[in-house]
Design a protein around this motif. Structure first.
Motif, PDB file in Angstrom:
ATOM      1  N   SER A  80       0.816  -1.217   0.000  1.00 54.01           N
ATOM      2  CA  SER A  80       0.000   0.000   0.000  1.00 54.01           C
ATOM      3  C   SER A  80       0.851   1.270   0.000  1.00 54.01           C
ATOM      4  N   THR A  85      -2.761   2.252  10.042  1.00 54.03           N
ATOM      5  CA  THR A  85      -4.074   2.865  10.302  1.00 54.03           C
ATOM      6  C   THR A  85      -4.023   3.832  11.479  1.00 54.03           C
ATOM      7  N   GLY A  99     -12.692   9.972   7.562  1.00 57.67           N
ATOM      8  CA  GLY A  99     -13.003   8.868   6.653  1.00 57.67           C
ATOM      9  C   GLY A  99     -12.326   7.603   7.127  1.00 57.67           C
ATOM     10  N   PRO A 100     -12.531   6.517   6.381  1.00 60.58           N
ATOM     11  CA  PRO A 100     -11.904   5.250   6.754  1.00 60.58           C
ATOM     12  C   PRO A 100     -10.386   5.334   6.611  1.00 60.58           C
ATOM     13  N   ASP A 102      -8.394   3.230   5.555  1.00 55.88           N
ATOM     14  CA  ASP A 102      -7.839   2.519   4.401  1.00 55.88           C
ATOM     15  C   ASP A 102      -8.719   2.849   3.201  1.00 55.88           C
ATOM     16  N   GLY A 103      -8.232   2.584   2.031  1.00 58.42           N
ATOM     17  CA  GLY A 103      -9.018   2.856   0.844  1.00 58.42           C
ATOM     18  C   GLY A 103      -8.572   4.112   0.126  1.00 58.42           C
ATOM     19  N   ALA A 104      -9.332   4.444  -0.916  1.00 55.41           N
ATOM     20  CA  ALA A 104      -8.950   5.527  -1.822  1.00 55.41           C
ATOM     21  C   ALA A 104      -8.887   6.888  -1.137  1.00 55.41           C
ATOM     22  N   ALA A 105      -9.839   7.174  -0.238  1.00 64.25           N
ATOM     23  CA  ALA A 105      -9.844   8.493   0.418  1.00 64.25           C
ATOM     24  C   ALA A 105      -8.588   8.672   1.271  1.00 64.25           C
ATOM     25  N   ALA A 106      -8.204   7.636   1.998  1.00 61.84           N
ATOM     26  CA  ALA A 106      -7.004   7.708   2.831  1.00 61.84           C
ATOM     27  C   ALA A 106      -5.760   7.871   1.966  1.00 61.84           C
ATOM     28  N   ALA A 107      -5.673   7.090   0.884  1.00 63.77           N
ATOM     29  CA  ALA A 107      -4.516   7.164  -0.002  1.00 63.77           C
ATOM     30  C   ALA A 107      -4.408   8.540  -0.647  1.00 63.77           C
ATOM     31  N   SER A 108      -5.528   9.082  -1.071  1.00 58.83           N
ATOM     32  CA  SER A 108      -5.544  10.395  -1.712  1.00 58.83           C
ATOM     33  C   SER A 108      -5.143  11.489  -0.718  1.00 58.83           C
TER      34      SER A 108
END
Length: 126
Positions: A80, A85, A99-100, A102-108
């Motif tokens: 990743s 987290t 937001g969560p 993990d996932g796209a929002a966190a990565a962005s």
């Protein structure tokens, strides 16, 4: 960190070395893994808890001073290439992320925060 967790402290020598490592990473536009930092700093056991506590403290200092979070430069070794987290949970507590973890929002959000860290001119630490 919850209130029942034992307090973890980092020595001044390790703290200054951590700031120096993050400063070098920022100047070189590099990310660094938790494991690499633990090895370079030669943190004593419990090394991961000590590093995590220090990074959360640094994030709080940066947030209080309205600076990008330098702790964003520290990532997991996994595919990743994101922080653990707990970093996102800390950023949420500091009002920087929602937001969560993990996932796209966190990565962005993480990518944007890293870019801000690379661009920001932090004051020299004593």
């Amino acid at each position: 960190m919850n209130d029942s967790a034992p307090s973890v402290r980092i020595s001044k020598q390790h703290w200054l070395a951590l700031l120096n490592e993050l400063s070098d990473a920022r100047r070189q536009h590099h990310l660094v893994t938790y494991r690499a930092l633990i090895e370079r700093l030669e943190l004593p056991v419990p090394a991961m808890q000590t590093l995590t506590a220090a990074l959360e403290y640094l994030a709080a200092l940066d947030a209080r001073a309205d600076r990008p979070l330098r702790s964003a430069l520290v990532i997991s070794q996994g595919a990743s290439r994101l922080p653990k987290t707990g970093f996102f949970e800390c950023a949420t507590r500091l009002g920087r992320f929602s937001g969560p973890a993990d996932g796209a929002a966190a990565a962005s959000w993480h990518a944007g925060e890293v870019a801000r860290v690379f661009e920001f001119d932090y004051p020299e630490m004593p």
